[in-house]
Scaffold this motif. Sequence first.
Motif, PDB file in Angstrom:
ATOM      1  N   GLN A 143      -6.005  -4.961   0.838  1.00 28.64           N
ATOM      2  CA  GLN A 143      -6.457  -6.087   1.652  1.00 28.64           C
ATOM      3  C   GLN A 143      -7.008  -7.241   0.818  1.00 28.64           C
ATOM      4  OE1 GLN A 143      -9.133  -4.400   4.515  1.00 28.64           O
ATOM      5  NE2 GLN A 143      -7.560  -3.188   5.473  1.00 28.64           N
ATOM      6  N   GLY A 144      -6.289  -7.588  -0.239  1.00 31.79           N
ATOM      7  CA  GLY A 144      -6.665  -8.741  -1.044  1.00 31.79           C
ATOM      8  C   GLY A 144      -7.844  -8.535  -1.980  1.00 31.79           C
ATOM      9  N   GLN A 145      -8.374  -7.320  -2.041  1.00 33.98           N
ATOM     10  CA  GLN A 145      -9.497  -7.057  -2.939  1.00 33.98           C
ATOM     11  C   GLN A 145      -8.989  -6.771  -4.344  1.00 33.98           C
ATOM     12  OE1 GLN A 145     -11.644  -3.831  -0.998  1.00 33.98           O
ATOM     13  NE2 GLN A 145     -13.312  -5.248  -0.590  1.00 33.98           N
ATOM     14  N   TRP A 146      -9.806  -7.090  -5.317  1.00 30.53           N
ATOM     15  CA  TRP A 146      -9.513  -6.819  -6.715  1.00 30.53           C
ATOM     16  C   TRP A 146      -9.981  -5.403  -7.005  1.00 30.53           C
ATOM     17  CZ3 TRP A 146      -8.165 -10.501 -10.741  1.00 30.53           C
ATOM     18  CH2 TRP A 146      -8.190  -9.945 -12.028  1.00 30.53           C
ATOM     19  N   TRP A 147      -9.113  -4.528  -7.528  1.00 29.69           N
ATOM     20  CA  TRP A 147      -9.478  -3.148  -7.847  1.00 29.69           C
ATOM     21  C   TRP A 147      -9.419  -2.932  -9.353  1.00 29.69           C
ATOM     22  CZ3 TRP A 147     -11.117   0.875  -4.715  1.00 29.69           C
ATOM     23  CH2 TRP A 147     -11.204   0.562  -3.369  1.00 29.69           C
ATOM     24  N   SER A 148     -10.394  -2.243  -9.875  1.00 31.23           N
ATOM     25  CA  SER A 148     -10.474  -1.926 -11.301  1.00 31.23           C
ATOM     26  C   SER A 148     -10.839  -0.453 -11.434  1.00 31.23           C
ATOM     27  CB  SER A 148     -11.563  -2.769 -11.966  1.00 31.23           C
ATOM     28  OG  SER A 148     -11.359  -4.136 -11.714  1.00 31.23           O
ATOM     29  N   TYR A 149     -10.755   0.056 -12.649  1.00 28.32           N
ATOM     30  CA  TYR A 149     -11.186   1.440 -12.859  1.00 28.32           C
ATOM     31  C   TYR A 149     -11.921   1.563 -14.176  1.00 28.32           C
ATOM     32  CZ  TYR A 149      -7.464   2.427 -16.261  1.00 28.32           C
ATOM     33  OH  TYR A 149      -6.659   2.420 -17.367  1.00 28.32           O
ATOM     34  N   ARG A 150     -12.783   2.579 -14.244  1.00 32.04           N
ATOM     35  CA  ARG A 150     -13.451   3.006 -15.473  1.00 32.04           C
ATOM     36  C   ARG A 150     -13.202   4.493 -15.607  1.00 32.04           C
ATOM     37  NH1 ARG A 150     -17.685  -0.175 -17.756  1.00 32.04           N
ATOM     38  NH2 ARG A 150     -17.215   1.207 -19.471  1.00 32.04           N
ATOM     39  N   LEU A 151     -13.112   4.985 -16.825  1.00 31.16           N
ATOM     40  CA  LEU A 151     -12.966   6.428 -17.033  1.00 31.16           C
ATOM     41  C   LEU A 151     -14.347   7.059 -16.946  1.00 31.16           C
ATOM     42  CD1 LEU A 151     -10.336   6.649 -19.889  1.00 31.16           C
ATOM     43  CD2 LEU A 151     -10.037   7.199 -17.483  1.00 31.16           C
ATOM     44  N   ILE A 152     -14.530   7.920 -15.969  1.00 31.38           N
ATOM     45  CA  ILE A 152     -15.791   8.630 -15.773  1.00 31.38           C
ATOM     46  C   ILE A 152     -15.461  10.101 -15.606  1.00 31.38           C
ATOM     47  CG2 ILE A 152     -17.807   8.921 -14.279  1.00 31.38           C
ATOM     48  CD1 ILE A 152     -17.666   5.978 -13.649  1.00 31.38           C
ATOM     49  N   ASP A 153     -16.098  10.940 -16.393  1.00 35.96           N
ATOM     50  CA  ASP A 153     -15.855  12.389 -16.379  1.00 35.96           C
ATOM     51  C   ASP A 153     -14.380  12.699 -16.622  1.00 35.96           C
ATOM     52  OD1 ASP A 153     -18.546  12.736 -15.778  1.00 35.96           O
ATOM     53  OD2 ASP A 153     -18.184  12.755 -13.614  1.00 35.96           O
ATOM     54  N   GLY A 154     -13.706  11.904 -17.463  1.00 32.91           N
ATOM     55  CA  GLY A 154     -12.318  12.145 -17.809  1.00 32.91           C
ATOM     56  C   GLY A 154     -11.316  11.764 -16.731  1.00 32.91           C
ATOM     57  N   ARG A 155     -11.777  11.113 -15.669  1.00 33.36           N
ATOM     58  CA  ARG A 155     -10.880  10.705 -14.581  1.00 33.36           C
ATOM     59  C   ARG A 155     -11.013   9.207 -14.352  1.00 33.36           C
ATOM     60  NH1 ARG A 155     -12.267  14.095  -9.411  1.00 33.36           N
ATOM     61  NH2 ARG A 155     -14.371  13.454  -9.938  1.00 33.36           N
ATOM     62  N   LYS A 156      -9.963   8.602 -13.781  1.00 35.99           N
ATOM     63  CA  LYS A 156     -10.020   7.184 -13.431  1.00 35.99           C
ATOM     64  C   LYS A 156     -10.857   7.028 -12.169  1.00 35.99           C
ATOM     65  CE  LYS A 156      -5.705   5.476 -15.376  1.00 35.99           C
ATOM     66  NZ  LYS A 156      -4.414   4.833 -15.085  1.00 35.99           N
ATOM     67  N   CYS A 157     -11.934   6.273 -12.285  1.00 36.41           N
ATOM     68  CA  CYS A 157     -12.810   5.966 -11.150  1.00 36.41           C
ATOM     69  C   CYS A 157     -12.434   4.573 -10.663  1.00 36.41           C
ATOM     70  CB  CYS A 157     -14.273   6.009 -11.600  1.00 36.41           C
ATOM     71  SG  CYS A 157     -15.421   5.260 -10.421  1.00 36.41           S
ATOM     72  N   TRP A 158     -11.683   4.476  -9.567  1.00 37.21           N
ATOM     73  CA  TRP A 158     -11.263   3.197  -9.016  1.00 37.21           C
ATOM     74  C   TRP A 158     -12.367   2.648  -8.128  1.00 37.21           C
ATOM     75  CZ3 TRP A 158      -7.069   0.571 -10.556  1.00 37.21           C
ATOM     76  CH2 TRP A 158      -6.081   1.275 -11.238  1.00 37.21           C
ATOM     77  N   TYR A 159     -12.627   1.352  -8.236  1.00 37.41           N
ATOM     78  CA  TYR A 159     -13.651   0.686  -7.414  1.00 37.41           C
ATOM     79  C   TYR A 159     -13.194  -0.727  -7.105  1.00 37.41           C
ATOM     80  CZ  TYR A 159     -14.976  -1.477 -11.850  1.00 37.41           C
ATOM     81  OH  TYR A 159     -14.957  -2.165 -13.044  1.00 37.41           O
ATOM     82  N   ALA A 160     -13.703  -1.278  -6.017  1.00 44.10           N
ATOM     83  CA  ALA A 160     -13.386  -2.654  -5.639  1.00 44.10           C
ATOM     84  C   ALA A 160     -14.281  -3.580  -6.450  1.00 44.10           C
ATOM     85  CB  ALA A 160     -13.619  -2.862  -4.145  1.00 44.10           C
ATOM     86  N   GLY A 161     -13.664  -4.464  -7.220  1.00 42.01           N
ATOM     87  CA  GLY A 161     -14.443  -5.410  -8.008  1.00 42.01           C
ATOM     88  C   GLY A 161     -13.781  -5.717  -9.332  1.00 42.01           C
ATOM     89  N   LYS A 162     -14.422  -6.586 -10.076  1.00 42.03           N
ATOM     90  CA  LYS A 162     -13.904  -7.020 -11.375  1.00 42.03           C
ATOM     91  C   LYS A 162     -14.053  -5.911 -12.412  1.00 42.03           C
ATOM     92  CE  LYS A 162     -12.978 -11.314 -10.247  1.00 42.03           C
ATOM     93  NZ  LYS A 162     -11.702 -11.939 -10.359  1.00 42.03           N
ATOM     94  N   PRO A 163     -13.246  -5.953 -13.478  1.00 44.55           N
ATOM     95  CA  PRO A 163     -13.316  -4.928 -14.536  1.00 44.55           C
ATOM     96  C   PRO A 163     -14.656  -4.927 -15.260  1.00 44.55           C
ATOM     97  CG  PRO A 163     -11.346  -6.292 -14.781  1.00 44.55           C
ATOM     98  CD  PRO A 163     -12.185  -6.916 -13.723  1.00 44.55           C
ATOM     99  N   MET A 164     -14.923  -3.830 -15.933  1.00 44.88           N
ATOM    100  CA  MET A 164     -16.077  -3.626 -16.811  1.00 44.88           C
ATOM    101  C   MET A 164     -17.421  -3.544 -16.071  1.00 44.88           C
ATOM    102  SD  MET A 164     -14.482  -3.095 -19.513  1.00 44.88           S
ATOM    103  CE  MET A 164     -15.848  -2.823 -20.598  1.00 44.88           C
TER     104      MET A 164
END
Length: 99
Positions: free
Chosen positions: A40-61
């Motif tokens: 729905q037009g949101q920017w999605w980014s991920y960080r590696l947390i506990d060895g898995r990709k943690c996807w979240y709505a928002g800008k990187p880093m």
Amino acid sequence: MSKPLQSFALTVCIAALSSLEMTSVHAKQQCAAAIPTNPQGQWWSYRLIDGRKCWYAGKPMLSKSLLEWPTEVSSEPGSRGEAKGIVIASKPGNPLDAR
């Protein structure tokens, strides 16, 4: 405005702003295992947390301390209300005995 009233107003504003900042610092964002099929037009980014990709709505880093995996619900009970899984029973013994 008189000097004491200005000082009081400034103190109230600072206290209000600091409490808003603290609330945003303590609010953690939930991780998702994958990007939703319809972002729905949101920017999605991920960080590696506990060895898995943690996807979240928002800008990187975004700071890792602001992200968390949702707590998992305990295993679903079986058809008779029994928990699924294997239970291995052991004999009680003296923990000082060498094996």
